[in-house]
Design a protein around this motif. Structure first.
Motif, PDB file in Angstrom:
ATOM      1  N   ASP A 175       0.850  -1.193   0.000  1.00  0.00           N
ATOM      2  CA  ASP A 175       0.000   0.000   0.000  1.00  0.00           C
ATOM      3  C   ASP A 175       0.889   1.248   0.000  1.00  0.00           C
ATOM      4  N   ARG A 176       0.673   2.110  -0.973  1.00  0.00           N
ATOM      5  CA  ARG A 176       1.500   3.313  -1.082  1.00  0.00           C
ATOM      6  C   ARG A 176       0.961   4.482  -0.269  1.00  0.00           C
ATOM      7  N   ALA A 181       1.779   9.352   3.014  1.00  0.00           N
ATOM      8  CA  ALA A 181       1.577  10.014   4.305  1.00  0.00           C
ATOM      9  C   ALA A 181       2.905  10.430   4.907  1.00  0.00           C
ATOM     10  N   ALA A 182       3.914   9.549   4.798  1.00  0.00           N
ATOM     11  CA  ALA A 182       5.233   9.900   5.327  1.00  0.00           C
ATOM     12  C   ALA A 182       5.827  11.083   4.585  1.00  0.00           C
ATOM     13  N   ALA A 183       5.648  11.110   3.245  1.00  0.00           N
ATOM     14  CA  ALA A 183       6.150  12.249   2.471  1.00  0.00           C
ATOM     15  C   ALA A 183       5.420  13.529   2.842  1.00  0.00           C
ATOM     16  N   LEU A 185       4.245  14.266   5.746  1.00  0.00           N
ATOM     17  CA  LEU A 185       4.728  14.688   7.061  1.00  0.00           C
ATOM     18  C   LEU A 185       6.182  15.154   7.035  1.00  0.00           C
ATOM     19  N   GLY A 186       6.787  15.149   5.856  1.00  0.00           N
ATOM     20  CA  GLY A 186       8.127  15.707   5.740  1.00  0.00           C
ATOM     21  C   GLY A 186       9.253  14.703   5.712  1.00  0.00           C
ATOM     22  N   ALA A 187       8.956  13.423   5.681  1.00  0.00           N
ATOM     23  CA  ALA A 187      10.008  12.415   5.646  1.00  0.00           C
ATOM     24  C   ALA A 187      10.616  12.341   4.247  1.00  0.00           C
ATOM     25  N   GLY A 188      11.939  12.219   4.188  1.00  0.00           N
ATOM     26  CA  GLY A 188      12.613  12.087   2.907  1.00  0.00           C
ATOM     27  C   GLY A 188      12.433  10.695   2.324  1.00  0.00           C
ATOM     28  N   ARG A 189      12.912  10.520   1.099  1.00  0.00           N
ATOM     29  CA  ARG A 189      12.752   9.228   0.435  1.00  0.00           C
ATOM     30  C   ARG A 189      13.534   8.120   1.141  1.00  0.00           C
TER      31      ARG A 189
END
Length: 283
Positions: A175-176, A181-183, A185-189
């Protein structure tokens, strides 16, 4: 009738709705006995003709120990490299669209269909001192054919489909939404991959490693040509077993095969334990 009794009755009725359990279970046990248990029992039976002292002499022979070291080290190294390369290949096949994707996908299964002897001859022709690639590497001081590095390359070739085909379905079903959601919230790749994607891929990666490692330990056809078969240096355990059989040393060949079987079983047991732990951790 209380709730527990009703639940048990429903369970029994549900089982009766699936007929054929006895037949299918009996067929499965018979098939497992004929294909797996009977050959292993024959191996153990043949080894009983050896005394413990003779068995220990065969097990601790310097040539035998060297063949185990070559087989286990090259199979482990090839499986580890295939985990990384297989993950990259599966990622490209699942996450990107490009011309010739279906052809590229079909080529992954080529080692399954290609005879292992053909793969060994092809790799030897490429990486020998007079080969297309070997002639370029030899002036630089790199020798591939007739070295453990050549054995590792051959095992990488025959083991890469196990990792790709194990990881690919999990990536397709992943599930993407969690990644998005992580992106958001500001999380990098990199952090998203390590914290979100990798834990889900860890069990199939361990499965692919186990399959590639198990295939590499017993591989013979693709390795016997490129290894050079030099005792104490590039001689693999399956080749040593064949050499003892050609010398009519059936007891010695059985002892070497039994030790290889025990080592493989212990390694797979450890890998399966890690896989079970990874599944529980991901949940």
């Amino acid at each position: 009738m209380n709730v527990t009794t009703k639940a048990a009755a429903r369970t029994v009725s549900r089982r009766r709705l699936l007929p054929g359990f006895g037949i299918t279970m009996g067929f499965s046990v018979l098939y497992l006995s004929l294909v797996v248990l009977l050959p292993l029992s024959a191996l153990l039976f043949n080894s009983t003709g050896l005394s413990w002292a003779k068995f220990w002499d065969v097990a601790t022979d310097a040539r035998v120990l060297a063949s185990y070291r070559v087989s286990l080290s090259t199979a482990g190294a090839a499986a580890l490299i295939n985990v990384v390369l297989g993950l990259l290949l599966a990622w490209v096949l699942v996450r990107y669209e490009f011309p010739g994707k279906r052809i590229f996908d079909a080529l992954i299964d080529l080692p399954f269909a290609l005879p292992t002897a053909v793969a060994g001859v092809s790799l030897t022709a490429l990486y020998s001192q007079n080969g297309w690639i070997g002639s370029l590497l030899t002036p630089l001081g790199f020798k591939v054919a007739f070295t453990p590095l050549g054995i590792t390359l051959a095992l990488m070739f025959i083991g890469i489909p196990f990792v790709v085909r194990t990881v690919q379905p999990v990536l397709e079903d992943l599930d993407r939404d969690m990644e998005e959601a992580a992106a958001t919230l500001g999380a990098g790749r990199g952090r998203t991959f390590l914290r979100i994607v990798l834990p889900e891929l860890l069990p199939p990666l361990l499965t692919g490693f186990a399959l590639a490692f198990a295939r590499g330990i017993g591989e013979y056809g693709s390795v016997v040509f490129i290894s050079g078969n030099m005792p104490m240096r590039t001689e693999i355990a399956p080749l040593l077993i064949m050499s003892k059989l050609e010398q009519f040393d059936y007891a010695g060949a059985t002892a070497v095969a039994l030790i290889l079987l025990l080592l493989s079983f212990l390694m797979l047991l450890v890998i399966n334990s890690l896989q079970h732990w990874a599944r529980r951790s991901s949940r």
